[in-house]
Motif scaffolding. Structure first.
Motif, PDB file in Angstrom:
ATOM      1  N   ALA A 153       0.806  13.991  15.753  1.00  0.00           N
ATOM      2  CA  ALA A 153       1.727  13.364  14.284  1.00  0.00           C
ATOM      3  C   ALA A 153       1.953  12.033  15.353  1.00  0.00           C
ATOM      4  N   LEU A 154       1.698  12.219  16.270  1.00  0.00           N
ATOM      5  CA  LEU A 154       2.483  10.667  17.239  1.00  0.00           C
ATOM      6  C   LEU A 154       0.864   9.270  17.029  1.00  0.00           C
ATOM      7  N   ALA A 155      -0.022  10.324  16.749  1.00  0.00           N
ATOM      8  CA  ALA A 155      -1.791   9.623  16.680  1.00  0.00           C
ATOM      9  C   ALA A 155      -1.531   8.737  15.172  1.00  0.00           C
ATOM     10  N   LEU A 156      -0.728   9.809  14.747  1.00  0.00           N
ATOM     11  CA  LEU A 156      -0.810   9.283  12.770  1.00  0.00           C
ATOM     12  C   LEU A 156       0.223   7.732  12.584  1.00  0.00           C
ATOM     13  N   VAL A 157       1.642   8.169  13.176  1.00  0.00           N
ATOM     14  CA  VAL A 157       2.618   7.161  13.576  1.00  0.00           C
ATOM     15  C   VAL A 157       1.421   6.091  13.345  1.00  0.00           C
ATOM     16  N   SER A 158       0.883   5.744  14.863  1.00  0.00           N
ATOM     17  CA  SER A 158       0.633   4.482  15.762  1.00  0.00           C
ATOM     18  C   SER A 158      -0.833   4.240  14.600  1.00  0.00           C
ATOM     19  N   SER A 159      -1.424   4.950  13.990  1.00  0.00           N
ATOM     20  CA  SER A 159      -2.773   4.625  13.164  1.00  0.00           C
ATOM     21  C   SER A 159      -1.869   3.770  11.867  1.00  0.00           C
ATOM     22  N   LEU A 160      -0.506   4.964  10.941  1.00  0.00           N
ATOM     23  CA  LEU A 160      -0.119   3.633  10.060  1.00  0.00           C
ATOM     24  C   LEU A 160       0.717   2.712  10.181  1.00  0.00           C
ATOM     25  N   SER A 161       1.449   2.782  11.645  1.00  0.00           N
ATOM     26  CA  SER A 161       1.453   1.140  11.708  1.00  0.00           C
ATOM     27  C   SER A 161       1.116   0.391  12.371  1.00  0.00           C
ATOM     28  N   PHE A 162       0.250   0.493  12.347  1.00  0.00           N
ATOM     29  CA  PHE A 162      -1.594  -0.631  12.239  1.00  0.00           C
ATOM     30  C   PHE A 162      -1.750  -1.074  10.837  1.00  0.00           C
ATOM     31  N   LEU A 163      -1.518   0.085  10.374  1.00  0.00           N
ATOM     32  CA  LEU A 163      -2.153  -0.588   9.011  1.00  0.00           C
ATOM     33  C   LEU A 163      -1.258  -1.262   8.291  1.00  0.00           C
ATOM     34  N   THR A 164      -0.296  -0.923   8.113  1.00  0.00           N
ATOM     35  CA  THR A 164       1.157  -1.600   8.259  1.00  0.00           C
ATOM     36  C   THR A 164       1.366  -3.395   8.495  1.00  0.00           C
ATOM     37  N   VAL A 165       0.855  -2.611   9.824  1.00  0.00           N
ATOM     38  CA  VAL A 165       1.428  -4.476  10.110  1.00  0.00           C
ATOM     39  C   VAL A 165      -0.252  -5.352  10.547  1.00  0.00           C
ATOM     40  N   GLU A 166      -1.059  -5.524   9.824  1.00  0.00           N
ATOM     41  CA  GLU A 166      -2.735  -5.725  10.122  1.00  0.00           C
ATOM     42  C   GLU A 166      -2.287  -6.483   8.697  1.00  0.00           C
ATOM     43  N   ALA A 167      -1.636  -5.516   7.914  1.00  0.00           N
ATOM     44  CA  ALA A 167      -1.405  -6.170   6.166  1.00  0.00           C
ATOM     45  C   ALA A 167      -0.328  -6.894   6.081  1.00  0.00           C
ATOM     46  N   TYR A 168       0.659  -6.878   7.314  1.00  0.00           N
ATOM     47  CA  TYR A 168       1.358  -7.722   6.492  1.00  0.00           C
ATOM     48  C   TYR A 168       1.159  -9.311   7.473  1.00  0.00           C
ATOM     49  N   LYS A 169      -0.149  -9.036   8.450  1.00  0.00           N
ATOM     50  CA  LYS A 169      -0.554 -10.168   9.401  1.00  0.00           C
ATOM     51  C   LYS A 169      -0.833 -10.677   7.730  1.00  0.00           C
TER      52      LYS A 169
ATOM     53  N   ARG B 145       2.694  -2.471   0.489  1.00  0.00           N
ATOM     54  CA  ARG B 145       3.579  -1.184   0.788  1.00  0.00           C
ATOM     55  C   ARG B 145       3.648   0.017   0.656  1.00  0.00           C
ATOM     56  N   SER B 146       2.382   0.521   0.206  1.00  0.00           N
ATOM     57  CA  SER B 146       1.631   1.842   0.496  1.00  0.00           C
ATOM     58  C   SER B 146       1.913   2.046   1.629  1.00  0.00           C
ATOM     59  N   ALA B 147       1.250   0.999   2.688  1.00  0.00           N
ATOM     60  CA  ALA B 147       1.072   1.491   4.159  1.00  0.00           C
ATOM     61  C   ALA B 147       2.399   2.043   5.102  1.00  0.00           C
ATOM     62  N   LEU B 148       3.406   0.935   4.295  1.00  0.00           N
ATOM     63  CA  LEU B 148       4.491   0.955   4.680  1.00  0.00           C
ATOM     64  C   LEU B 148       5.424   2.421   3.928  1.00  0.00           C
TER      65      LEU B 148
ATOM     66  N   ALA C 236       2.973  18.034   2.669  1.00  0.00           N
ATOM     67  CA  ALA C 236       1.876  17.356   1.592  1.00  0.00           C
ATOM     68  C   ALA C 236       1.997  15.969   0.683  1.00  0.00           C
ATOM     69  N   ILE C 237       2.905  15.638   0.781  1.00  0.00           N
ATOM     70  CA  ILE C 237       3.500  14.127   0.104  1.00  0.00           C
ATOM     71  C   ILE C 237       3.106  13.384   0.745  1.00  0.00           C
ATOM     72  N   LEU C 238       2.965  13.343   2.057  1.00  0.00           N
ATOM     73  CA  LEU C 238       1.974  12.100   2.898  1.00  0.00           C
ATOM     74  C   LEU C 238       1.019  12.370   2.753  1.00  0.00           C
ATOM     75  N   GLY C 239       0.494  13.305   2.730  1.00  0.00           N
ATOM     76  CA  GLY C 239      -0.885  13.474   2.150  1.00  0.00           C
ATOM     77  C   GLY C 239      -1.172  12.665   1.178  1.00  0.00           C
ATOM     78  N   ILE C 240      -0.797  12.874  -0.060  1.00  0.00           N
ATOM     79  CA  ILE C 240      -1.156  11.987  -1.011  1.00  0.00           C
ATOM     80  C   ILE C 240      -0.893  10.530  -0.769  1.00  0.00           C
ATOM     81  N   SER C 241       0.178  10.361   0.166  1.00  0.00           N
ATOM     82  CA  SER C 241       0.611   8.904   0.148  1.00  0.00           C
ATOM     83  C   SER C 241      -0.189   8.479   0.270  1.00  0.00           C
ATOM     84  N   ILE C 242      -1.238   8.910   1.450  1.00  0.00           N
ATOM     85  CA  ILE C 242      -2.388   8.456   2.422  1.00  0.00           C
ATOM     86  C   ILE C 242      -3.397   8.469   1.426  1.00  0.00           C
ATOM     87  N   ILE C 243      -3.698   9.243   0.402  1.00  0.00           N
ATOM     88  CA  ILE C 243      -4.807   9.484  -0.458  1.00  0.00           C
ATOM     89  C   ILE C 243      -4.682   8.063  -0.878  1.00  0.00           C
ATOM     90  N   VAL C 244      -3.439   8.063  -1.477  1.00  0.00           N
ATOM     91  CA  VAL C 244      -3.232   6.298  -2.080  1.00  0.00           C
ATOM     92  C   VAL C 244      -3.936   5.095  -1.508  1.00  0.00           C
TER      93      VAL C 244
END
Lengths: 300, 196
Positions: free
Chosen positions: A134-150, A8-11, A73-81
């Motif tokens: 920004a595109l590199a960031l959404v790629s890495s976050l998408s990767f984390l989301t899909v890994e967690a989903y798997k 959920r955090s990654a998503l 900044a909100i996104l930064g906090i979300s990624i720190i979590v």
């Protein structure tokens, strides 16, 4: 291990990152990039001033830029979590751990690049770099989301590698998307340089001034459409519903992108079409990462 | 399928909402540019002389956007930077007949028409840049009362600000003339006023 919480955090971080790209695009098309003339503060304070000093501030533009920074900044906090959760639950999984911290690095670095944009009075090359990070960031976050989903769906999914050729085609598709985006940002950068040097040129003259590679952008668009048809065909019987949905999504998105691209040319670069054209391309990057990492799985 | 339909409808709704929001924000941003150029005052009457000995009066501001600055030719600090910035803008708006540049000397006892003529050759590439001289008191009046700029301890104490004057002779905005970022702001404001 509370994988669901990590998922959920990654998503959430991924969704916030996409929204931030949308807001960043809005800053760009509305010309609010210098709304706050300094960085990280906006004037003398952290928030835009309420007393209007017209020489220093266009308050509307200042608030658009301020919302962009706040959202960052909100996104930064979300990624720190997210990083905290990755340390807690994935300490031994170096891949997830490192990509989580890579995401944190990217969001901080992109914040600083945003500052460099203001310091350089919106240098078009730094703008492009801001977008690429920004595109590199959404790629890495998408990767984390899909890994967690798997990991969450480990009982439902079975690993059944697709043929090497099919995997390679997805890889080529993703590379083509990156090339296409680089071409598109190249065109945008070129237009902005032309706008600075020749402010009186109308939009069609600006487009005419761009070198031949603008045609390669169109050609690549249709190549991507062909590839997405091909992917649709070879994976149309995939057992995972999400792959079928992504097939349709990619096909529709590329069609919409081509239409928006044509709209940009023939309706003299309407800002709204420009915004969605950029945003749509960022979606394709994240979706490619998810697609590539899920296609080797089937329903158990 | 029902589940998928709901998601598609929701996504469609979110995208349409974002589209409307973006449209609203872009529209607000466009309007704010004009709102940020309020009429500050109407420029006072004046009569000065261009470096080619032709009279230049406030009437010649009508119908054109004018950028006004106060300089003097022997100034070594701010003035060359200010004139460089005018020069950049003159080149970028070369094809427009609706824009003119006005540099007024604050040292008329030294800056005769001939001196200004020589000075202009270092910077100007078109006849839409006027280098004006005249009676010092009239220049001080124009700076202080007409444009609300400081004009004490001349020539060194002159204001380094640029003044944007619209087609009706109204002062619309001031800029720091030695700041390179002003060029960007001035360009945007000129385009806004030309589109208005």
């Amino acid at each position: 291990m509370n994988i669901r919480l990590f998922f959920r955090s990654a998503l959430l971080s991924t969704i916030l990152a996409y929204l931030l790209i949308f807001i960043g695009g809005l800053v760009r098309v509305s010309g609010a990039g210098m709304g706050c003339p300094n960085w990280p503060k906006c004037g003398d304070n952290w928030i835009p001033p309420t007393n209007v000093d017209l020489e220093q501030f266009n308050l509307t533009l200042a608030w658009i830029e301020f919302i962009n920074r706040s959202f960052g900044a909100i996104l930064g906090i979300s990624i720190i979590v997210l990083c905290f959760l990755s340390v807690k639950y994935f300490y031994s999984d170096k891949r997830i751990l490192s990509i989580s911290f890579l995401s944190l690095f990217l969001v901080i670095a992109n914040g600083v690049v945003g500052g460099a944009l203001v310091w350089t009075n919106l240098n078009p090359f730094i703008k492009t770099f801001h977008m690429i990070l920004a595109l590199a960031l959404v790629s890495s976050l998408s990767f984390l989301t899909v890994e967690a989903y798997k990991i969450l769906s480990v009982n439902k999914f079975a690993h059944r590698p697709s043929s090497n050729i099919n995997k390679k085609i997805i890889f080529i598709f993703a590379i083509c998307i990156i090339i296409e985006i680089l071409l598109g940002t190249g065109i945008r950068t070129n237009i902005e340089i032309i706008q600075i040097e020749f402010p009186l040129l109308d939009k069609s003259e600006q487009l005419d001034s761009i070198p031949f590679y603008k045609y390669f952008h169109t050609f690549m668009g249709f190549t991507l459409l062909f590839l997405s048809f091909y992917l649709y065909k070879i994976f149309s019987n995939h057992s995972l519903k999400i792959i079928k949905s992504l097939n349709i999504f990619i096909l529709c998105m590329i069609t919409v992108q081509i239409l928006l691209g044509e709209l940009l040319v023939f309706s003299e670069l309407p800002q709204l079409a420009r915004l969605f054209h950029t945003w749509g391309s960022s979606w394709l990057v994240g979706i490619s990462v998810i697609y590539y990492n899920l296609v080797d799985y089937e329903l158990a | 399928m029902n589940w998928l339909n709901k998601k598609i409808i929701l996504s469609f709704f979110v995208i349409i909402s974002l589209g409307f929001l973006a449209f609203f924000v872009i529209d607000k941003a466009v309007k704010s540019r004009l709102n940020n150029l309020p009429i500050i005052s109407n420029i006072a009457k004046f009569e000065l002389t261009n470096f080619d000995n032709q009279k230049f009066t406030n009437d010649q501001l009508i119908g054109k956007l004018s950028l006004v600055a106060f300089i003097f030719t022997s100034c070594e600090d701010a003035c060359p930077i200010m004139s460089d910035h005018f020069s950049v803008l003159q080149k970028r708006f070369y094809d427009s007949d609706l824009i003119q540049f006005i540099s007024i000397t604050v040292d008329p006892s030294v800056d005769s028409e001939n001196v200004l003529n020589d000075y202009s050759k270092n910077y100007s590439i078109k006849d839409n840049w006027f280098f004006l001289t005249g009676d010092l008191q009239e220049i001080i009046n124009l700076a202080e009362k007409g444009l609300f700029l400081s004009a004490s301890l001349l020539p060194a104490g002159h204001s380094t600000r640029f003044v944007l004057v619209d087609q009706n002779g109204n002062v619309r905005r001031y800029y720091e003339g030695t700041d390179k970022t002003s060029i960007f702001e001035i360009q945007n404001d000129i385009l806004t006023l030309l589109d208005d």
